[in-house]
Write an enzyme that holds these catalytic residues in place. Structure first.
Site, mmCIF file in Angstrom:
data_model
loop_
_atom_site.group_PDB
_atom_site.id
_atom_site.type_symbol
_atom_site.label_atom_id
_atom_site.label_comp_id
_atom_site.label_asym_id
_atom_site.label_seq_id
_atom_site.Cartn_x
_atom_site.Cartn_y
_atom_site.Cartn_z
ATOM 1 N N THR A 157 -30.340 -36.300 37.960
ATOM 2 C CA THR A 157 -29.059 -35.909 37.104
ATOM 3 C C THR A 157 -27.599 -36.202 37.628
ATOM 4 O O THR A 157 -27.387 -35.940 38.831
ATOM 5 C CB THR A 157 -29.230 -34.336 36.643
ATOM 6 O OG1 THR A 157 -30.298 -34.310 35.852
ATOM 7 C CG2 THR A 157 -27.941 -33.951 35.795
ATOM 8 N N GLY A 187 -32.634 -29.211 28.327
ATOM 9 C CA GLY A 187 -32.159 -28.280 29.527
ATOM 10 C C GLY A 187 -30.814 -27.857 29.560
ATOM 11 O O GLY A 187 -30.230 -27.751 28.375
ATOM 12 N N THR A 208 -27.294 -29.246 38.651
ATOM 13 C CA THR A 208 -28.105 -29.941 38.489
ATOM 14 C C THR A 208 -29.415 -29.273 39.290
ATOM 15 O O THR A 208 -29.223 -28.220 40.023
ATOM 16 C CB THR A 208 -27.986 -31.295 39.361
ATOM 17 O OG1 THR A 208 -29.389 -31.876 39.667
ATOM 18 C CG2 THR A 208 -27.392 -30.933 40.735
ATOM 19 N N GLY A 211 -33.560 -27.168 34.785
ATOM 20 C CA GLY A 211 -32.769 -26.776 33.792
ATOM 21 C C GLY A 211 -32.899 -25.359 33.201
ATOM 22 O O GLY A 211 -32.076 -24.493 32.798
HETATM 23 N N1 ASP Z 1 -31.010 -30.065 35.070
HETATM 24 C C1 ASP Z 1 -31.650 -31.149 34.523
HETATM 25 C C2 ASP Z 1 -32.631 -30.674 33.282
HETATM 26 O O1 ASP Z 1 -33.039 -29.788 33.622
HETATM 27 C C3 ASP Z 1 -32.295 -32.132 35.490
HETATM 28 C C4 ASP Z 1 -31.668 -32.291 36.717
HETATM 29 O O2 ASP Z 1 -30.553 -31.836 36.938
HETATM 30 O O3 ASP Z 1 -32.069 -33.152 37.364
HETATM 31 O O4 ASP Z 1 -32.581 -31.318 32.369
#
Ligand code: ASP
Length: 295
Positions: A157, A187, A208, A211
């Site tokens: 992300t 998320g 990140t 989520g």
């Molecule tokens: N936080 C993001 C989610 O859960 C994923 C990530 O940070 O890679 O959608």
């Protein structure tokens, strides 16, 4: 007035043979934002430019190359927040938008709403002149090899925080979410206070990681509020991460900038590619635990 910029390319694991390319991705994003910021452009412009750069990179989980959901479709979420006005624009579960961060900003600036999702978001985008792409064109070849069963892991992300010469802070975040997620799962990334938060009096943060935990803990709100009584941005980021890990079983990381340009970078995953600026120099690193303080 100091200016500042921090970019991340996602907390997670990074394969040894991809490290150089990921460092290059965050360096290029920082470069895309830093020159305009130096020339007096706003923090809001800077974070959008940085995130757009990463949305175009197939290695990162945002825009083209985003994670596939259980149906094998790229389903994207993004947000932007302006610390000056405390306004938010966000978009979730879209399949046909090449730069969700640009649509998020358009929602913030041209509607009374903060978050549009799915079909409604895409209809609004088309009405406003955004090109709708074929969902297949958002699938990067490397994603086809990955499993489409829900992984309780994440990574790649993207996010950016900036401080501009007017003393304004901003944050932008963009993601395809988690590999193999249920269609419709959203998320933390488009949720203010979870995936990103910006408040001019204090600073801005982007998170990140998994989520669900970030949403429960309101990680970025927590980190920005911690700036009130922590000695440094790094200490505030660490304080928020510690609570996230201890109380919410959190896995992930965050970047933080305060109104003096102090920065914090923390994560409890093996890796988190970041780029930030020290003096005039863009530094790109695979962040290690607790390594960065005020540049
Ligand atoms: N936080 C993001 C989610 O859960 C994923 C990530 O940070 O890679 O959608």
């Amino acid at each position: 007035m100091p200016i500042g910029l921090v970019i991340h390319g996602g907390a997670g694991d990074v394969k040894a043979d991809e490290r150089a390319a990921r460092l290059e991705a965050v360096r290029a994003a920082a470069q895309a934002a830093w020159t305009p910021l130096q020339q007096g452009r706003s923090a809001l412009d800077a974070v959008e430019l940085a995130v757009r750069s990463m949305e175009s990179n197939p290695l990162l989980n945002a825009g083209y190359g985003g994670a596939l959901n259980r149906d094998g479709v790229v389903e994207l979420d993004a947000m932007i927040m302006d610390g000056r006005t405390a306004h938010i624009g966000a978009v979730a579960a879209v399949h046909r938008i090449e730069h969700p961060v640009a649509l998020a900003r358009h929602i913030m600036e041209h509607t009374p709403h903060h978050l549009l999702v799915g079909d409604g978001a895409e209809r609004f985008a088309a009405e406003q002149g955004f090109a709708l792409v074929d969902p297949v064109d958002l699938i990067a070849p490397r994603r086809r090899q990955l499993p489409t069963v829900a992984q309780d892991t994440s990574g790649d992300t993207v996010g950016a925080v900036a401080l501009d010469s007017q003393g304004n802070v901003a944050v932008a975040v963009s993601t395809g979410g988690i590999d193999g997620k249920l269609p419709g799962r959203v998320g933390d990334s488009p949720i203010a206070g979870a995936g990103g938060y910006a408040e001019n009096d204090l600073g801005a943060a982007s998170a990140t990681g998994v989520g669900e935990g970030i949403m429960r803990s309101l990680l970025t709100f927590r980190a920005v509020q911690a700036l009130q009584d922590s000695g440094s941005a790094q200490a505030a980021a660490q304080q928020a991460l510690d609570i996230f890990v201890r109380r919410f079983d959190g896995v992930g990381g965050l970047i933080l900038i305060d109104r003096q340009g102090g920065i914090g970078i923390v994560h409890n995953t093996p890796f988190m590619p970041v780029a930030y600026v020290v003096g005039e120099q863009i530094v790109a690193q695979i962040a290690g635990q607790g390594m960065v303080g005020h540049p």
